[in-house]
Design a protein around this motif. Structure first.
Motif, PDB file in Angstrom:
ATOM      1  N   ILE A  13     -72.687  15.854   9.017  1.00  0.00           N
ATOM      2  CA  ILE A  13     -71.434  16.318   8.442  1.00  0.00           C
ATOM      3  C   ILE A  13     -70.287  15.550   9.086  1.00  0.00           C
ATOM      4  O   ILE A  13     -70.428  15.025  10.187  1.00  0.00           O
ATOM      5  CB  ILE A  13     -71.226  17.841   8.636  1.00  0.00           C
ATOM      6  N   SER A  14     -69.178  15.502   8.390  1.00  0.00           N
ATOM      7  CA  SER A  14     -67.992  14.837   8.925  1.00  0.00           C
ATOM      8  C   SER A  14     -67.093  15.862   9.593  1.00  0.00           C
ATOM      9  O   SER A  14     -66.875  16.948   9.054  1.00  0.00           O
ATOM     10  CB  SER A  14     -67.236  14.131   7.790  1.00  0.00           C
ATOM     11  N   SER A  15     -66.597  15.538  10.757  1.00  0.00           N
ATOM     12  CA  SER A  15     -65.682  16.442  11.466  1.00  0.00           C
ATOM     13  C   SER A  15     -64.435  16.679  10.630  1.00  0.00           C
ATOM     14  O   SER A  15     -63.895  15.759  10.025  1.00  0.00           O
ATOM     15  CB  SER A  15     -65.282  15.828  12.812  1.00  0.00           C
ATOM     16  N   ASN A  16     -63.982  17.930  10.598  1.00  0.00           N
ATOM     17  CA  ASN A  16     -62.741  18.220   9.894  1.00  0.00           C
ATOM     18  C   ASN A  16     -61.566  17.591  10.640  1.00  0.00           C
ATOM     19  O   ASN A  16     -61.453  17.714  11.862  1.00  0.00           O
ATOM     20  CB  ASN A  16     -62.533  19.726   9.779  1.00  0.00           C
ATOM     21  N   VAL A  17     -60.717  16.904   9.901  1.00  0.00           N
ATOM     22  CA  VAL A  17     -59.509  16.287  10.458  1.00  0.00           C
ATOM     23  C   VAL A  17     -58.333  16.869   9.685  1.00  0.00           C
ATOM     24  O   VAL A  17     -58.171  16.574   8.502  1.00  0.00           O
ATOM     25  CB  VAL A  17     -59.546  14.749  10.342  1.00  0.00           C
ATOM     26  N   SER A  18     -57.549  17.702  10.327  1.00  0.00           N
ATOM     27  CA  SER A  18     -56.555  18.492   9.602  1.00  0.00           C
ATOM     28  C   SER A  18     -55.148  18.329  10.153  1.00  0.00           C
ATOM     29  O   SER A  18     -54.941  18.218  11.372  1.00  0.00           O
ATOM     30  CB  SER A  18     -56.917  19.983   9.668  1.00  0.00           C
ATOM     31  N   VAL A  19     -54.195  18.369   9.234  1.00  0.00           N
ATOM     32  CA  VAL A  19     -52.793  18.610   9.571  1.00  0.00           C
ATOM     33  C   VAL A  19     -52.592  20.122   9.544  1.00  0.00           C
ATOM     34  O   VAL A  19     -53.081  20.815   8.644  1.00  0.00           O
ATOM     35  CB  VAL A  19     -51.855  17.923   8.559  1.00  0.00           C
ATOM     36  N   THR A  20     -51.889  20.647  10.525  1.00  0.00           N
ATOM     37  CA  THR A  20     -51.661  22.087  10.621  1.00  0.00           C
ATOM     38  C   THR A  20     -50.169  22.383  10.621  1.00  0.00           C
ATOM     39  O   THR A  20     -49.345  21.476  10.844  1.00  0.00           O
ATOM     40  CB  THR A  20     -52.282  22.659  11.908  1.00  0.00           C
ATOM     41  N   PRO A  21     -49.784  23.649  10.407  1.00  0.00           N
ATOM     42  CA  PRO A  21     -48.360  23.997  10.451  1.00  0.00           C
ATOM     43  C   PRO A  21     -47.711  23.705  11.795  1.00  0.00           C
ATOM     44  O   PRO A  21     -46.486  23.588  11.880  1.00  0.00           O
ATOM     45  CB  PRO A  21     -48.359  25.508  10.156  1.00  0.00           C
TER      46      PRO A  21
END
Length: 375
Positions: free
Chosen positions: A244-252
């Motif tokens: 699986i690919s690691s989640n890479v997120s922009v957050t508030p």
């Protein structure tokens, strides 16, 4: 470095051949060890995958139903890498696991790769249970404390709501976020008030192996990995996973961040600094070999996602929520809140990356939603 004379050059050559031979022998032993592990560790089981390096699993709720934890055995106790989430099921699993430790040994040191609850959630509980040292990178520790304090707010901040409106969330989806807002803090047992700092390039002796700290970013701000060159072992946390690919997120917390650029740079850094023949010990799924091929696959998949985004935006402006099927290949709605929230963060990470390269921009409508299009 060039040897200054033929005699020394010959000795250097012999030493290099000896080191290569020892490493090849060790890697053969490691390969046999992991091939011999026909099953993943069960409840309260410690599976030795290298000398003094034990693999155990702590249960998680949901589809990703476990986290791998790594116990590095010294004469006087274990160094633990990652902990599991603060749930009763996880604490019970730890109780059963610690009861199986040989000769009454205990966990004496807790290392946390990064701030996500499945990794740091029980660090404080384990410290209260008798561990003496808690290690984490500075940015992960302080960001974790900030996020815990946010989760204790009486209501969601207005700028967080504005972040969700900008992404195109409906009022029902925003209400769902309000219901889940305190969860981050609940999943982490009271964090220790002090810590020891992991830093890039540090070397530590744990479990009879020398480990070098290699820092990555993108999936989290300052993610620590551990690499043992002599032993051919790489504890990758969530930076590189096998299937699986690691989640890479922009957050508030940082809505204009570009974590995707950080993550891609970190993958290239790992490929440059860690050889392909290591045994990778990841935080989820199974141990694996072929690190460089996995990194190449992740980089290629991400570039394909960027291309799909560019093509979709050729059709006209779209909001973050309109792009889930383009990026992830399936429809995602807010009924599955955790997946919906992660998809929002990763889609925005892709868009912020394309904004940074100058190919994408956005306009804002009357409600505050951002509509993205090609420049």
């Amino acid at each position: 470095m060039h040897c200054p004379n033929p005699v020394r050059e010959k000795l250097c050559g012999e030493n290099c051949r000896t080191k290569r031979s020892r490493r090849a022998q060790l890697m053969s032993e490691l390969a046999s060890k992991i091939q011999g592990a026909r099953h993943s560790p069960g409840p309260a089981e410690m599976l030795e995958v290298a000398p003094n390096v034990h693999w155990a699993r702590i249960p998680l709720a949901g589809k990703l139903n476990h986290i791998n934890v790594w116990l590095l055995q010294d004469a006087d106790g274990f160094t633990l890498v990652d902990t599991g989430m603060n749930t009763q099921e996880a604490r019970d699993a730890w109780g059963a696991l610690m009861a199986q430790m040989p000769n009454g040994m205990r966990i004496k040191r807790v290392i946390v790769t990064h701030l996500h609850p499945d990794h740091v959630g029980l660090a404080g509980w384990l410290m209260e249970s008798g561990a003496e040292e808690f290690w984490m990178t500075r940015t992960e520790y302080h960001t974790c404390q900030t996020m815990i304090s946010h989760a204790e707010d009486d209501q969601t901040p207005d700028d967080f709501r504005a972040f969700q409106i900008a992404a195109g969330w409906s009022d029902d989806a925003i209400q769902g976020y309000l219901d889940h807002y305190p969860n981050y803090g609940k999943r982490i047992y009271r964090l220790p008030r002090s810590y020891r700092r992991l830093e890039e390039g540090q070397c530590h002796q744990f479990g009879g192996h020398e480990w070098k700290v290699i820092i990555g970013s993108g999936h989290s701000p300052e993610h620590a990995c551990l690499y043992s060159e002599k032993s051919g072992l790489f504890i990758s946390g969530d930076q590189v996973l096998p299937g699986i690919s690691s989640n890479v997120s922009v957050t508030p917390l940082e809505p204009n961040a570009n974590p995707m650029e950080d993550w891609l740079a970190s993958l290239r850094k790992l490929k440059n600094e860690v050889p392909d023949d290591v045994l990778v010990l990841p935080a989820h799924q199974r141990c694996f070999e072929g690190l460089h091929a996995r990194i190449d696959s992740l980089l290629h998949s991400q570039e394909q996602a960027f291309n799909r985004l560019r093509n979709a935006l050729l059709e006209g402006p779209k909001r973050v929520v309109d792009l889930f099927e383009v990026i992830f290949g399936r429809h995602i709605n807010h009924d599955h809140f955790m997946i919906f929230n992660l998809a929002t963060g990763e889609a925005l990470a892709c868009l912020n990356y394309l904004i940074s390269e100058g190919t994408v921009g956005f306009s804002v409508d009357a409600r505050g939603a951002h509509w993205y299009g090609l420049r």
